[in-house]
Design a protein around this motif. Sequence first.
Motif, PDB file in Angstrom:
ATOM      1  N   TYR A  41       0.815  -1.208   0.000  1.00  0.00           N
ATOM      2  CA  TYR A  41       0.000   0.000   0.000  1.00  0.00           C
ATOM      3  C   TYR A  41       0.853   1.263   0.000  1.00  0.00           C
ATOM      4  O   TYR A  41       0.609   2.206  -0.767  1.00  0.00           O
ATOM      5  N   GLU A  42       1.853   1.317   0.866  1.00  0.00           N
ATOM      6  CA  GLU A  42       2.647   2.529   1.027  1.00  0.00           C
ATOM      7  C   GLU A  42       3.493   2.820  -0.206  1.00  0.00           C
ATOM      8  O   GLU A  42       3.591   3.969  -0.651  1.00  0.00           O
ATOM      9  N   SER A  43       4.126   1.793  -0.767  1.00  0.00           N
ATOM     10  CA  SER A  43       5.007   2.005  -1.921  1.00  0.00           C
ATOM     11  C   SER A  43       4.229   2.519  -3.128  1.00  0.00           C
ATOM     12  O   SER A  43       4.669   3.442  -3.825  1.00  0.00           O
ATOM     13  N   LEU A  44       3.075   1.934  -3.394  1.00  0.00           N
ATOM     14  CA  LEU A  44       2.279   2.380  -4.528  1.00  0.00           C
ATOM     15  C   LEU A  44       1.765   3.800  -4.323  1.00  0.00           C
ATOM     16  O   LEU A  44       1.778   4.615  -5.249  1.00  0.00           O
ATOM     17  N   SER A  45       1.312   4.105  -3.120  1.00  0.00           N
ATOM     18  CA  SER A  45       0.837   5.456  -2.825  1.00  0.00           C
ATOM     19  C   SER A  45       1.945   6.482  -2.995  1.00  0.00           C
ATOM     20  O   SER A  45       1.735   7.571  -3.542  1.00  0.00           O
ATOM     21  N   ASP A  46       3.142   6.138  -2.541  1.00  0.00           N
ATOM     22  CA  ASP A  46       4.287   7.045  -2.653  1.00  0.00           C
ATOM     23  C   ASP A  46       4.633   7.344  -4.108  1.00  0.00           C
ATOM     24  O   ASP A  46       5.127   8.436  -4.417  1.00  0.00           O
ATOM     25  N   LYS A  47       4.339   6.406  -5.003  1.00  0.00           N
ATOM     26  CA  LYS A  47       4.667   6.597  -6.409  1.00  0.00           C
ATOM     27  C   LYS A  47       3.491   7.132  -7.222  1.00  0.00           C
ATOM     28  O   LYS A  47       3.544   7.191  -8.444  1.00  0.00           O
ATOM     29  N   GLY A  48       2.413   7.523  -6.539  1.00  0.00           N
ATOM     30  CA  GLY A  48       1.306   8.159  -7.227  1.00  0.00           C
ATOM     31  C   GLY A  48       0.219   7.232  -7.702  1.00  0.00           C
ATOM     32  O   GLY A  48      -0.629   7.621  -8.506  1.00  0.00           O
ATOM     33  N   ILE A  59      -2.329   3.493  -6.485  1.00  0.00           N
ATOM     34  CA  ILE A  59      -2.971   2.841  -5.353  1.00  0.00           C
ATOM     35  C   ILE A  59      -3.059   1.338  -5.614  1.00  0.00           C
ATOM     36  O   ILE A  59      -2.962   0.889  -6.758  1.00  0.00           O
ATOM     37  N   MET A  60      -3.242   0.584  -4.552  1.00  0.00           N
ATOM     38  CA  MET A  60      -3.469  -0.851  -4.686  1.00  0.00           C
ATOM     39  C   MET A  60      -4.835  -1.108  -5.317  1.00  0.00           C
ATOM     40  O   MET A  60      -4.986  -1.998  -6.164  1.00  0.00           O
ATOM     41  N   GLY A  61      -5.824  -0.326  -4.886  1.00  0.00           N
ATOM     42  CA  GLY A  61      -7.169  -0.537  -5.379  1.00  0.00           C
ATOM     43  C   GLY A  61      -7.669  -1.919  -5.017  1.00  0.00           C
ATOM     44  O   GLY A  61      -7.213  -2.542  -4.062  1.00  0.00           O
TER      45      GLY A  61
END
Length: 560
Positions: free
Chosen positions: A429-436, A438-440
Amino acid sequence: MNDDLDPHPRPIRRSRHMADSGALPDGTARVTAHVCQAAGCLSSQSNEVARALVERLRAEAVSDVGVKRVGCLGLCAAGPLVHLPETGDMFGDVTIDSPRFEELVQRLKTADPANDPRPELPTFFTRQTPVVLENSGFIDPEEIDDYLARDGYAALRRVVTEMTPAQVIEQVVASGLRGRGGAGFPVGIKWQTVAKSASPDRRYVVCNADEGDPGAFMDRSVLESDPHRVIEGMAIAAYALGADTGYIYCRAEYPLAVQRLRTAIRLAKRRNMLGDNILDTQFSFNVDVRLGAGAFVCGEETALLASIEGQRGSPRPRPPYPATSGLRGRPTLINNVESFANIPPIIRKGGAWYATIGTGRSKGTKVFALAGRVARTGLIEVPMGITLREVIFDIGGGIVDGRPFKAVQTGGPSGGCIPAELLDIPLDYESLSDKGSIMGSGGMIVLDDTSCMVELARYFMEFSQEESCGKCIPCRSGTTQLGMLLTRITEGRAQISDLDRLEELSRMVKATSLCGLGQNAPNPILSTLRYFRNEYLAHIADRVCPAGVCPVSAKEVELV
């Protein structure tokens, strides 16, 4: 095949549907053909394959081979699929008039499970860790005995006979499970909130099966392949929260999932796993299926609840949150299909066991629908923390035709695009959010160099614009204006100032929209601007689409 895939399931009773054609139960057959009967393979006539297999084996007097209907086998790119669990053989692209069908028949006639060497399966299967999908491909989704034989309803039995509601919630909290519907809110915390909410009479448990992301088919496949798993998870939640009524909100475009859900509910009631005095205890719980009409916004929990109540499916401001004031004003737990499907193994094996899978604050596994320009499309389940490179190239087999990888779009129309230089980031969750992004809910669309990132952003904005309920101005008007700007760019009619306007408006819509649809609608724009701004500039300044797919590349245009 790795041990997690459980290639030797325990014997189960015959499928009554296949038995009518003369198939044998697994415990009697020397080898059994598990024929995928999920929507993807059914669309390729896998039901005809199963019927033809039975007829052919009968005609040749082969009496020690079984044919069994099962759910999704995962590798949708090769459907129709047939799996021989006793030997490990996997046959893809099996149609009744293909050479593969003849190869399958010969293998069934000669297979010797005790002595034949097990074939090496592709990494598509060996790199996965099935938890939610542990039964998919092994059980007949319309036979409750199949589910019971693989520890089905064992967690519910343990809960209602040995555990207190507080102990159940404690295990869910300890697991670290986060909601698999998109936001990633801790499931145990949500359960605690509902349990503590004051309610004069009742609480509700709701399963959100309104899967609407383009290219997503995770929830549909789980419901088609293992419906009892979701029902058991809901019943455990109901016991923990003191609820006696549940609803599964499923879109009407999933007729097979709806049919199998209703069958599973009926069979569970017959076995006293649902209804009054479950397993001869004081606990009672009933589940009903409610159909959605295909509105994407009804995936938002307050809009979903309004739809169940018979109102127009549009969101309302929060607070109050559904956990304290939800369906009919009562405390309501809403989790999605995958979240509920994780609950039975968490109870059977313990929250601490589940927490050993995954990474950091992202525990457990995640089911993804792998689609797009990847060699092996299908349904996969991997531990949190695996890298995008491993998913796309090891499991997915790389890009079709050997073309260059360009980006992967995660999270559906609410997600973002991750470029090639970030292939080694972990899926959490955090890595995807940081790169703009979402996991969805788990949609994953792989793109190669033939894809235009501006056109991709325009496509998803058009989707969000059409699916907006129109209740709030930022989403209703903002998505329309964003769509118009993107169209101007793809047609070569935009100016550099339009790029600044596009970014400014995207941030405004994201910050001021009422619900998650509007708040996340600009994500495809913002992520493509972040990583592929050069493509926007090429469309505007050079009047060319680098991928050659937009109208600007087809003809000369005039600025207006």
